[in-house]
Design a protein around this motif. Sequence first.
Motif, PDB file in Angstrom:
ATOM      1  N   PRO A  35       0.946  -1.230   0.220  1.00 47.58           N
ATOM      2  CA  PRO A  35      -0.108   0.180  -0.138  1.00 47.58           C
ATOM      3  C   PRO A  35       0.855   1.241   0.053  1.00 47.58           C
ATOM      4  N   PRO A  36       0.305   2.344  -0.195  1.00 47.73           N
ATOM      5  CA  PRO A  36       0.978   3.618  -0.397  1.00 47.73           C
ATOM      6  C   PRO A  36       1.169   4.100   1.199  1.00 47.73           C
ATOM      7  N   ASN A  37       2.157   5.116   1.301  1.00 48.43           N
ATOM      8  CA  ASN A  37       2.411   5.665   2.514  1.00 48.43           C
ATOM      9  C   ASN A  37       0.974   6.301   3.111  1.00 48.43           C
ATOM     10  N   VAL A  73       4.487   8.748  -3.650  1.00 45.40           N
ATOM     11  CA  VAL A  73       3.418   7.668  -3.211  1.00 45.40           C
ATOM     12  C   VAL A  73       3.418   6.525  -4.270  1.00 45.40           C
ATOM     13  N   ALA A  74       3.826   5.378  -3.791  1.00 43.89           N
ATOM     14  CA  ALA A  74       3.869   4.278  -4.507  1.00 43.89           C
ATOM     15  C   ALA A  74       3.019   3.024  -4.074  1.00 43.89           C
ATOM     16  N   ASP A  99      -7.206  -2.230 -24.564  1.00 41.39           N
ATOM     17  CA  ASP A  99      -7.927  -3.515 -24.910  1.00 41.39           C
ATOM     18  C   ASP A  99      -7.355  -4.977 -24.611  1.00 41.39           C
ATOM     19  N   ARG A 100      -6.360  -4.871 -23.679  1.00 43.52           N
ATOM     20  CA  ARG A 100      -5.950  -6.313 -23.280  1.00 43.52           C
ATOM     21  C   ARG A 100      -6.056  -6.383 -21.774  1.00 43.52           C
ATOM     22  N   PRO A 101      -6.189  -7.591 -21.086  1.00 42.14           N
ATOM     23  CA  PRO A 101      -6.403  -7.495 -19.763  1.00 42.14           C
ATOM     24  C   PRO A 101      -4.856  -7.299 -18.978  1.00 42.14           C
ATOM     25  N   LEU A 102      -4.955  -6.632 -17.865  1.00 44.07           N
ATOM     26  CA  LEU A 102      -4.084  -6.316 -16.971  1.00 44.07           C
ATOM     27  C   LEU A 102      -3.095  -7.443 -16.456  1.00 44.07           C
ATOM     28  N   SER A 103      -1.771  -7.225 -16.386  1.00 40.08           N
ATOM     29  CA  SER A 103      -1.192  -8.479 -15.825  1.00 40.08           C
ATOM     30  C   SER A 103      -0.391  -7.945 -14.586  1.00 40.08           C
ATOM     31  N   ARG A 104      -0.397  -6.561 -14.387  1.00 43.53           N
ATOM     32  CA  ARG A 104       0.006  -5.967 -13.016  1.00 43.53           C
ATOM     33  C   ARG A 104      -0.114  -4.428 -13.306  1.00 43.53           C
ATOM     34  N   VAL A 105       0.083  -3.786 -12.082  1.00 43.69           N
ATOM     35  CA  VAL A 105      -0.364  -2.300 -12.094  1.00 43.69           C
ATOM     36  C   VAL A 105       0.458  -1.885 -11.119  1.00 43.69           C
ATOM     37  N   PHE A 106       1.319  -0.796 -11.329  1.00 44.07           N
ATOM     38  CA  PHE A 106       2.110  -0.187 -10.416  1.00 44.07           C
ATOM     39  C   PHE A 106       1.702   1.412 -10.255  1.00 44.07           C
ATOM     40  N   LEU A 107       1.799   2.136  -9.124  1.00 48.91           N
ATOM     41  CA  LEU A 107       1.577   3.679  -9.094  1.00 48.91           C
ATOM     42  C   LEU A 107       2.702   3.967  -8.522  1.00 48.91           C
ATOM     43  N   TRP A 108       3.302   5.111  -9.138  1.00 51.00           N
ATOM     44  CA  TRP A 108       4.376   5.847  -8.495  1.00 51.00           C
ATOM     45  C   TRP A 108       4.211   7.240  -8.736  1.00 51.00           C
ATOM     46  N   SER A 109       4.440   8.208  -7.680  1.00 48.84           N
ATOM     47  CA  SER A 109       4.160   9.591  -7.908  1.00 48.84           C
ATOM     48  C   SER A 109       5.340  10.567  -6.978  1.00 48.84           C
ATOM     49  N   ILE A 110       5.464  11.537  -7.438  1.00 45.35           N
ATOM     50  CA  ILE A 110       6.365  12.562  -6.703  1.00 45.35           C
ATOM     51  C   ILE A 110       5.899  13.673  -6.968  1.00 45.35           C
ATOM     52  N   THR A 153       6.272  16.080  -8.821  1.00 42.26           N
ATOM     53  CA  THR A 153       5.940  16.671 -10.187  1.00 42.26           C
ATOM     54  C   THR A 153       5.120  15.857 -11.237  1.00 42.26           C
ATOM     55  N   THR A 154       4.839  14.630 -10.606  1.00 35.99           N
ATOM     56  CA  THR A 154       4.098  13.659 -11.805  1.00 35.99           C
ATOM     57  C   THR A 154       3.516  12.674 -11.129  1.00 35.99           C
ATOM     58  N   VAL A 155       2.603  12.039 -11.620  1.00 35.18           N
ATOM     59  CA  VAL A 155       1.753  10.819 -11.426  1.00 35.18           C
ATOM     60  C   VAL A 155       1.914   9.972 -12.501  1.00 35.18           C
ATOM     61  N   SER A 156       2.553   8.621 -11.875  1.00 35.70           N
ATOM     62  CA  SER A 156       2.433   7.712 -13.275  1.00 35.70           C
ATOM     63  C   SER A 156       1.858   6.472 -12.519  1.00 35.70           C
ATOM     64  N   VAL A 157       0.704   6.171 -13.296  1.00 34.78           N
ATOM     65  CA  VAL A 157      -0.155   4.713 -13.487  1.00 34.78           C
ATOM     66  C   VAL A 157       0.568   3.727 -14.456  1.00 34.78           C
ATOM     67  N   GLU A 158       1.063   2.810 -14.080  1.00 34.75           N
ATOM     68  CA  GLU A 158       1.648   1.882 -15.116  1.00 34.75           C
ATOM     69  C   GLU A 158       0.841   0.599 -15.151  1.00 34.75           C
ATOM     70  N   PRO A 159      -0.110   0.385 -16.159  1.00 36.39           N
ATOM     71  CA  PRO A 159      -0.622  -0.887 -16.393  1.00 36.39           C
ATOM     72  C   PRO A 159       0.411  -1.685 -17.301  1.00 36.39           C
ATOM     73  N   PHE A 160       0.517  -2.767 -16.672  1.00 37.16           N
ATOM     74  CA  PHE A 160       1.354  -3.778 -17.671  1.00 37.16           C
ATOM     75  C   PHE A 160       0.314  -4.901 -18.321  1.00 37.16           C
ATOM     76  N   VAL A 161       0.692  -5.231 -19.524  1.00 40.31           N
ATOM     77  CA  VAL A 161       0.086  -6.310 -20.342  1.00 40.31           C
ATOM     78  C   VAL A 161       1.071  -7.411 -20.737  1.00 40.31           C
ATOM     79  N   ALA A 162       0.674  -8.634 -20.605  1.00 42.15           N
ATOM     80  CA  ALA A 162       1.431  -9.795 -20.480  1.00 42.15           C
ATOM     81  C   ALA A 162       1.431 -10.179 -22.308  1.00 42.15           C
ATOM     82  N   ILE A 163       2.443 -10.517 -22.583  1.00 41.92           N
ATOM     83  CA  ILE A 163       2.722 -10.870 -23.896  1.00 41.92           C
ATOM     84  C   ILE A 163       3.279 -12.342 -23.969  1.00 41.92           C
ATOM     85  N   ALA A 164       2.785 -13.235 -24.996  1.00 43.26           N
ATOM     86  CA  ALA A 164       3.165 -14.399 -25.338  1.00 43.26           C
ATOM     87  C   ALA A 164       2.936 -14.627 -26.790  1.00 43.26           C
TER      88      ALA A 164
END
Length: 179
Positions: free
Chosen positions: A77-79, A102-103, A134-145, A147-158
């Motif tokens: 969880p975040p701080n 915030v991560a 248009d693809r399912p999430l495989s992971r999601v990470f949030l990182w912010s400081i 100056t910015t907010v970064s939501v990182e949705p990951f997609v699995a590839i095979a």
Amino acid sequence: FTQELAETSSGYGYLYRKIVQLAEGKPTMVLQHSLKNTGSRAIETSVYNHNFLALDQQPPGPGFEITFPFRIQTSRPPNDELAEIRGNQIVYLKRLQDRDTVAATVEGFSNSASDHQIRLEDKKLAAGMTISGDRPLSRVFLWSIRTTVSVEPFVAIAIEPGEEFTWQSTYEYYTLDDN
């Protein structure tokens, strides 16, 4: 954008294409990707975009919310002095400054692409952005400081040799009066 790799000694090869498209007359950007496996070995990996967002050059703080279409679970969880999870939202409690970060790892999504819909809004600025894929999430990470907010949705590839994998991300920007 096109990138091609033909590394015969390793068995890996691919043809990657990315198209950045701005929707005419709309505050929308679409990223279209395709990855064709031209090698002799399967490609198994994941991809993501950093999605750095800054609205009016203001730091994230009270009034900034990130909303997911699922109830958030997390092993990281975040701080809790800076942000907290409220059901399907991450809500900022304090204006980020100096070295505040915030991560969080965001979990709780299903294997359906319908969970790949993320809304970021700053109520004080009355502005927001949605990220949809248009693809399912495989992971999601949030990182912010500050100056910015970064939501990182990951997609699995095979991708097996000779096969192609495509995925698309859409970014829509809006004011809260538009909703």
